[in-house]
Enzyme design. Sequence first.
Site, PDB file in Angstrom:
ATOM      1  N   HIS A  57       0.888  -1.161   0.000  1.00  0.00           N
ATOM      2  CA  HIS A  57       0.000   0.000   0.000  1.00  0.00           C
ATOM      3  C   HIS A  57       0.926   1.211   0.000  1.00  0.00           C
ATOM      4  CE1 HIS A  57      -2.434  -2.993   2.229  1.00  0.00           C
ATOM      5  NE2 HIS A  57      -3.469  -2.400   1.697  1.00  0.00           N
ATOM      6  N   ASP A  60       2.362   1.702   3.320  1.00  0.00           N
ATOM      7  CA  ASP A  60       3.281   0.690   3.874  1.00  0.00           C
ATOM      8  C   ASP A  60       4.703   1.134   3.576  1.00  0.00           C
ATOM      9  OD1 ASP A  60       1.076  -0.921   4.442  1.00  0.00           O
ATOM     10  OD2 ASP A  60       1.303  -2.110   2.609  1.00  0.00           O
ATOM     11  N   MET A  91       2.612  -5.877  -7.277  1.00  0.00           N
ATOM     12  CA  MET A  91       1.278  -5.284  -7.119  1.00  0.00           C
ATOM     13  C   MET A  91       1.367  -4.104  -6.166  1.00  0.00           C
ATOM     14  SD  MET A  91      -1.209  -5.344  -4.501  1.00  0.00           S
ATOM     15  CE  MET A  91      -1.780  -6.827  -3.679  1.00  0.00           C
ATOM     16  N   GLU A 184     -11.111  -6.188  -4.913  1.00  0.00           N
ATOM     17  CA  GLU A 184     -11.166  -7.241  -3.885  1.00  0.00           C
ATOM     18  C   GLU A 184     -12.380  -7.093  -2.980  1.00  0.00           C
ATOM     19  OE1 GLU A 184      -7.582  -7.452  -1.565  1.00  0.00           O
ATOM     20  OE2 GLU A 184      -8.489  -8.762  -0.052  1.00  0.00           O
ATOM     21  N   LYS A 186     -14.987  -8.097   0.236  1.00  0.00           N
ATOM     22  CA  LYS A 186     -14.996  -8.605   1.606  1.00  0.00           C
ATOM     23  C   LYS A 186     -16.358  -8.251   2.194  1.00  0.00           C
ATOM     24  CE  LYS A 186     -12.248  -8.572   5.853  1.00  0.00           C
ATOM     25  NZ  LYS A 186     -11.167  -7.926   6.637  1.00  0.00           N
ATOM     26  N   GLU A 220     -10.109 -13.279  -2.179  1.00  0.00           N
ATOM     27  CA  GLU A 220      -9.314 -13.737  -1.022  1.00  0.00           C
ATOM     28  C   GLU A 220     -10.063 -14.861  -0.316  1.00  0.00           C
ATOM     29  OE1 GLU A 220      -7.392 -10.912   1.616  1.00  0.00           O
ATOM     30  OE2 GLU A 220      -8.085 -12.054   3.363  1.00  0.00           O
ATOM     31  N   HIS A 223     -12.065 -13.999   2.810  1.00  0.00           N
ATOM     32  CA  HIS A 223     -13.226 -13.123   2.663  1.00  0.00           C
ATOM     33  C   HIS A 223     -14.458 -13.889   2.202  1.00  0.00           C
ATOM     34  CE1 HIS A 223     -10.312  -9.476   2.243  1.00  0.00           C
ATOM     35  NE2 HIS A 223     -10.184 -10.132   3.382  1.00  0.00           N
ATOM     36  N   ASP A 248      -5.573 -13.581  -3.506  1.00  0.00           N
ATOM     37  CA  ASP A 248      -5.052 -13.472  -2.140  1.00  0.00           C
ATOM     38  C   ASP A 248      -5.259 -14.812  -1.436  1.00  0.00           C
ATOM     39  OD1 ASP A 248      -4.206 -10.898  -2.452  1.00  0.00           O
ATOM     40  OD2 ASP A 248      -5.641  -9.995  -1.054  1.00  0.00           O
ATOM     41  N   ASP A 258     -12.074 -11.939  11.115  1.00  0.00           N
ATOM     42  CA  ASP A 258     -11.098 -11.930  10.029  1.00  0.00           C
ATOM     43  C   ASP A 258      -9.745 -12.459  10.536  1.00  0.00           C
ATOM     44  OD1 ASP A 258      -9.600 -11.237   7.818  1.00  0.00           O
ATOM     45  OD2 ASP A 258      -9.633  -9.090   8.231  1.00  0.00           O
ATOM     46  N   ASP A 260      -7.060 -14.229   8.578  1.00  0.00           N
ATOM     47  CA  ASP A 260      -5.864 -14.133   7.730  1.00  0.00           C
ATOM     48  C   ASP A 260      -4.775 -15.144   8.107  1.00  0.00           C
ATOM     49  OD1 ASP A 260      -6.851 -12.098   6.102  1.00  0.00           O
ATOM     50  OD2 ASP A 260      -6.019 -10.494   7.333  1.00  0.00           O
ATOM     51  N   ASP A 290      -1.888 -13.226   1.368  1.00  0.00           N
ATOM     52  CA  ASP A 290      -2.384 -12.105   2.175  1.00  0.00           C
ATOM     53  C   ASP A 290      -2.765 -12.611   3.560  1.00  0.00           C
ATOM     54  OD1 ASP A 290      -3.079  -9.638   2.955  1.00  0.00           O
ATOM     55  OD2 ASP A 290      -4.945  -9.516   1.833  1.00  0.00           O
TER      56      ASP A 290
HETATM   57  C1  GLT Z   1      -5.918  -5.501   4.284  1.00  0.00           C
HETATM   58  C2  GLT Z   1      -7.015  -6.430   3.860  1.00  0.00           C
HETATM   59  C3  GLT Z   1      -6.614  -7.239   2.707  1.00  0.00           C
HETATM   60  C4  GLT Z   1      -6.387  -6.459   1.460  1.00  0.00           C
HETATM   61  C5  GLT Z   1      -5.278  -5.513   1.558  1.00  0.00           C
HETATM   62  C6  GLT Z   1      -5.247  -4.645   0.327  1.00  0.00           C
HETATM   63  S1  GLT Z   1      -5.236  -4.611   3.006  1.00  0.00           S
HETATM   64  O1  GLT Z   1      -4.899  -6.207   4.900  1.00  0.00           O
HETATM   65  O2  GLT Z   1      -7.379  -7.261   4.963  1.00  0.00           O
HETATM   66  O3  GLT Z   1      -7.483  -8.278   2.455  1.00  0.00           O
HETATM   67  O4  GLT Z   1      -6.025  -7.346   0.447  1.00  0.00           O
HETATM   68  O5  GLT Z   1      -5.681  -3.374   0.556  1.00  0.00           O
HETATM   69 MN    MN Z   2      -6.640  -9.375   0.755  1.00  0.00          MN
HETATM   70 MN    MN Z   3      -8.212 -10.521   4.775  1.00  0.00          MN
END
Ligand code: GLT
Ligand code: MN
Ligand code: MN
Length: 390
Positions: A57, A60, A91, A184, A186, A220, A223, A248, A258, A260, A290
């Site tokens: 980002h 970042d 990316m 993306e 979510k 993702e 998500h 992702d 969430d 991850d 991700d």
């Molecule tokens: C954040 C989010 C991710 C996205 C990122 C891109 S930022 O961490 O949870 O799923 O891919 O903005």
């Molecule tokens: Mn993501």
């Molecule tokens: Mn995520």
Amino acid sequence: MTHDLTPSKADKFTFGLWTVGNPGRDPFGSETRPTMTPAEIVDLLGEAGGVLGVNFHDNDLIPIDATEAEAAAIKKDFRAALERTGLRVCMATTNLFGDPVFKDGAFTSNDADVRAYAVHKTMRAMDLGAEFGADVYVMWGGREGCETDAAKDPVESLQRYRDAVNFLVGYSADKGYGYKFALEPKPNEPRGHIFLPTVGHLLSFIQTLDDHSKVGVNPEVAHEHMAGLNFSHAVAMALWQKKLFHIDLNDQAYGRYDQDFRFGSESPKAAFFLVKLLEDHGYDGYKHFDSHAYRTSDRADVVEFARGSMRTYLALKDAAKRWNSDETVKKLLAELPQGGLTGGEGAPAKYSLQTAQALRKRSFDREAMAARRLPYEALDQRTIEILMGR
Ligand code: GLT
Ligand code: MN
Ligand code: MN
């Protein structure tokens, strides 16, 4: 069985500065690991080995309030780290969620100044990504949503979103950046409800853009799982529409916050079918992890986390290869009506008055069809055993 799970650049594995650089902060507690500079994160990825690239980002890399001189120094360090590790930037994306200005959204904020600022910030972030050679641009609208439907007109919000994406697609074209945009979805977190919550919603939204040739999706795992959906089916729809521009990879238990988690760590069988789908259909884009290491991890364990993400993908790819050439699987597939998973004699042909009349006249043996074998238990059990290395 292949035991070599060493990744190489050809595998196109990437990580974000925010993923391996995650210091372990969560809503209930502060950092458990030291914050690393972008250059230090690149070095960590170099140490993991076989990584193609790093994604970021805007903030970042360059803090939102950095001076020109600070930005220049950070870029210099970062570039030097890319050179010594051989990593590249694949990316880029915009942070449109962290700063309080985006508390009610960015492209869909009710405040027109905030909407303009979000587009301005994204143009600058696109410049930054292009400066480092990124060719995919992700848009994740984490704050695009609401807690109460009293706050926004959801139809107007979609129109605002569309206007912003059209604008930015135009900017990329005029600048000659050649970005492929990957939107993306979510369903929630950080908003109570996020607009365009699933891959299906986004694919429909994309068709409404002025020019969607450069716009696809970035699904993702976590998500779609948060939305209670089958991730492979979401990816299949994107593949079918030739809109899978980025992915992702991570993992997530259904019905939880969430998470991850590391790819394949929660639902390896679903991860297997995903990898098989990507490989069978020749997906050749970046595979971005991700996810972040458990909050309990130290630096060395973060390196293991990065290696583990790639090794799991390669192990599942190997399993998919074994599945496709497994004699038992082949025998079971051959037992299916029409002899397999695809095609099939006797299905209705393309509509015409003739084919319709022919089908209308055809007679069917319903009982015989209902009695045909579908040995899916055996097929699934063989899948499990292949996954277990048997
Ligand atoms: C954040 C989010 C991710 C996205 C990122 C891109 S930022 O961490 O949870 O799923 O891919 O903005
Ligand atoms: Mn993501
Ligand atoms: Mn995520």
